[in-house]
Design a protein around this motif. Structure first.
Motif, PDB file in Angstrom:
ATOM      1  N   GLY A   1       0.790  -1.223   0.000  1.00 37.33           N
ATOM      2  CA  GLY A   1       0.000   0.000   0.000  1.00 37.33           C
ATOM      3  C   GLY A   1       0.824   1.276   0.000  1.00 37.33           C
ATOM      4  O   GLY A   1       0.253   2.372   0.020  1.00 37.33           O
ATOM      5  N   ILE A   2       2.139   1.162  -0.009  1.00 33.90           N
ATOM      6  CA  ILE A   2       2.966   2.381  -0.009  1.00 33.90           C
ATOM      7  C   ILE A   2       3.956   2.406  -1.176  1.00 33.90           C
ATOM      8  O   ILE A   2       4.976   3.077  -1.123  1.00 33.90           O
ATOM      9  CB  ILE A   2       3.700   2.584   1.332  1.00 33.90           C
ATOM     10  N   GLU A   3       3.606   1.707  -2.228  1.00 38.51           N
ATOM     11  CA  GLU A   3       4.485   1.649  -3.397  1.00 38.51           C
ATOM     12  C   GLU A   3       4.775   3.039  -3.953  1.00 38.51           C
ATOM     13  O   GLU A   3       5.932   3.374  -4.223  1.00 38.51           O
ATOM     14  CB  GLU A   3       3.861   0.770  -4.479  1.00 38.51           C
ATOM     15  N   GLU A   4       3.750   3.847  -4.114  1.00 42.07           N
ATOM     16  CA  GLU A   4       3.947   5.179  -4.688  1.00 42.07           C
ATOM     17  C   GLU A   4       4.866   6.021  -3.807  1.00 42.07           C
ATOM     18  O   GLU A   4       5.766   6.698  -4.304  1.00 42.07           O
ATOM     19  CB  GLU A   4       2.606   5.889  -4.875  1.00 42.07           C
ATOM     20  N   LYS A   5       4.667   5.956  -2.503  1.00 41.29           N
ATOM     21  CA  LYS A   5       5.505   6.721  -1.563  1.00 41.29           C
ATOM     22  C   LYS A   5       6.966   6.290  -1.661  1.00 41.29           C
ATOM     23  O   LYS A   5       7.866   7.130  -1.747  1.00 41.29           O
ATOM     24  CB  LYS A   5       4.991   6.523  -0.133  1.00 41.29           C
ATOM     25  N   ILE A   6       7.204   4.982  -1.669  1.00 43.10           N
ATOM     26  CA  ILE A   6       8.571   4.470  -1.738  1.00 43.10           C
ATOM     27  C   ILE A   6       9.221   4.861  -3.062  1.00 43.10           C
ATOM     28  O   ILE A   6      10.352   5.349  -3.089  1.00 43.10           O
ATOM     29  CB  ILE A   6       8.602   2.932  -1.560  1.00 43.10           C
ATOM     30  N   LYS A   7       8.499   4.652  -4.151  1.00 43.41           N
ATOM     31  CA  LYS A   7       9.094   4.922  -5.461  1.00 43.41           C
ATOM     32  C   LYS A   7       9.227   6.402  -5.759  1.00 43.41           C
ATOM     33  O   LYS A   7      10.019   6.784  -6.614  1.00 43.41           O
ATOM     34  CB  LYS A   7       8.316   4.186  -6.544  1.00 43.41           C
ATOM     35  N   THR A   8       8.498   7.233  -5.039  1.00 43.09           N
ATOM     36  CA  THR A   8       8.609   8.676  -5.221  1.00 43.09           C
ATOM     37  C   THR A   8       9.700   9.271  -4.335  1.00 43.09           C
ATOM     38  O   THR A   8      10.551  10.018  -4.801  1.00 43.09           O
ATOM     39  CB  THR A   8       7.261   9.371  -4.922  1.00 43.09           C
ATOM     40  N   PHE A   9       9.671   8.919  -3.046  1.00 44.45           N
ATOM     41  CA  PHE A   9      10.560   9.565  -2.085  1.00 44.45           C
ATOM     42  C   PHE A   9      11.807   8.761  -1.735  1.00 44.45           C
ATOM     43  O   PHE A   9      12.744   9.298  -1.168  1.00 44.45           O
ATOM     44  CB  PHE A   9       9.788   9.906  -0.802  1.00 44.45           C
ATOM     45  N   SER A  10      11.807   7.476  -2.045  1.00 45.63           N
ATOM     46  CA  SER A  10      12.951   6.617  -1.708  1.00 45.63           C
ATOM     47  C   SER A  10      13.408   5.810  -2.918  1.00 45.63           C
ATOM     48  O   SER A  10      13.842   4.668  -2.783  1.00 45.63           O
ATOM     49  CB  SER A  10      12.570   5.677  -0.559  1.00 45.63           C
ATOM     50  N   PHE A  11      13.306   6.401  -4.085  1.00 40.75           N
ATOM     51  CA  PHE A  11      13.587   5.670  -5.322  1.00 40.75           C
ATOM     52  C   PHE A  11      15.008   5.115  -5.371  1.00 40.75           C
ATOM     53  O   PHE A  11      15.217   3.968  -5.752  1.00 40.75           O
ATOM     54  CB  PHE A  11      13.320   6.546  -6.551  1.00 40.75           C
ATOM     55  N   ASN A  12      15.993   5.914  -4.974  1.00 35.13           N
ATOM     56  CA  ASN A  12      17.385   5.442  -5.026  1.00 35.13           C
ATOM     57  C   ASN A  12      17.598   4.254  -4.100  1.00 35.13           C
ATOM     58  O   ASN A  12      18.269   3.281  -4.465  1.00 35.13           O
ATOM     59  CB  ASN A  12      18.365   6.570  -4.690  1.00 35.13           C
ATOM     60  N   ASP A  13      17.029   4.331  -2.906  1.00 39.38           N
ATOM     61  CA  ASP A  13      17.164   3.212  -1.976  1.00 39.38           C
ATOM     62  C   ASP A  13      16.441   1.972  -2.513  1.00 39.38           C
ATOM     63  O   ASP A  13      16.972   0.869  -2.441  1.00 39.38           O
ATOM     64  CB  ASP A  13      16.636   3.590  -0.591  1.00 39.38           C
ATOM     65  N   TRP A  14      15.249   2.171  -3.060  1.00 39.92           N
ATOM     66  CA  TRP A  14      14.530   1.035  -3.635  1.00 39.92           C
ATOM     67  C   TRP A  14      15.335   0.429  -4.785  1.00 39.92           C
ATOM     68  O   TRP A  14      15.421  -0.800  -4.915  1.00 39.92           O
ATOM     69  CB  TRP A  14      13.128   1.431  -4.106  1.00 39.92           C
ATOM     70  N   SER A  15      15.945   1.264  -5.601  1.00 43.53           N
ATOM     71  CA  SER A  15      16.749   0.777  -6.730  1.00 43.53           C
ATOM     72  C   SER A  15      17.918  -0.080  -6.260  1.00 43.53           C
ATOM     73  O   SER A  15      18.318  -1.016  -6.951  1.00 43.53           O
ATOM     74  CB  SER A  15      17.269   1.951  -7.557  1.00 43.53           C
ATOM     75  N   ASN A  16      18.464   0.227  -5.091  1.00 39.41           N
ATOM     76  CA  ASN A  16      19.586  -0.555  -4.555  1.00 39.41           C
ATOM     77  C   ASN A  16      19.176  -1.951  -4.111  1.00 39.41           C
ATOM     78  O   ASN A  16      20.017  -2.843  -4.022  1.00 39.41           O
ATOM     79  CB  ASN A  16      20.230   0.167  -3.366  1.00 39.41           C
ATOM     80  N   VAL A  17      17.903  -2.140  -3.804  1.00 37.41           N
ATOM     81  CA  VAL A  17      17.463  -3.433  -3.259  1.00 37.41           C
ATOM     82  C   VAL A  17      16.497  -4.191  -4.160  1.00 37.41           C
ATOM     83  O   VAL A  17      16.287  -5.387  -3.966  1.00 37.41           O
ATOM     84  CB  VAL A  17      16.815  -3.254  -1.863  1.00 37.41           C
TER      85      VAL A  17
END
Length: 131
Positions: A81-97
């Motif tokens: 339920g927080i995909e948009e938040k993660i991909k908007t505000f934490s995109f670089n961190d998400w990309s690392n994992v």
């Protein structure tokens, strides 16, 4: 069922395990364990979003929830339920994992560099705070 609080506790322990492995120059293991930490964090977040007290853990409990029986971080992020938040505000961190998968256990030793393991740990820690 694995209680949401227990999922979070295990996730924090796995991050500590990854830090120990990084210090011991066991970079492949550090990155691998981080993936599981994030998986557990996402599953805890799914419980919060769906107001579940715990996450299914047996075949019987998964009977009506097959799509939740996955290690795929992208699927779990979507279900959280927080995909948009993660991909908007934490995109670089998400990309690392985001490319982690449990099949990494079969990769040759030395596949993960020290920097990659460090980045994975740092990104996992940051994402866990958002979750």
């Amino acid at each position: 069922m694995i209680k949401r609080t227990e999922l979070k506790k295990i996730a924090r322990a796995r991050i500590k395990d990854a830090e120990v492995l990084l210090k011991a120059k066991r970079y492949d293991g550090a990155a691998y364990i981080c993936g599981y930490a994030l998986e557990l964090g996402l599953k805890a977040r799914i419980c919060q979003t769906l107001k579940w007290s715990g996450y299914p853990s047996t075949n019987k409990e998964f009977a009506n929830y097959r799509c939740f029986k996955t290690h795929d971080l992208d699927v779990l992020l979507h279900l959280s339920g927080i995909e948009e938040k993660i991909k908007t505000f934490s995109f670089n961190d998400w990309s690392n994992v985001a490319n982690w998968n449990p099949e990494a256990r079969y990769e040759p030793i030395g596949t993960v560099s020290e920097q990659d393991a460090y980045d994975m740990i740092m990104s996992t820690q940051k994402l866990m705070k958002v979750l």
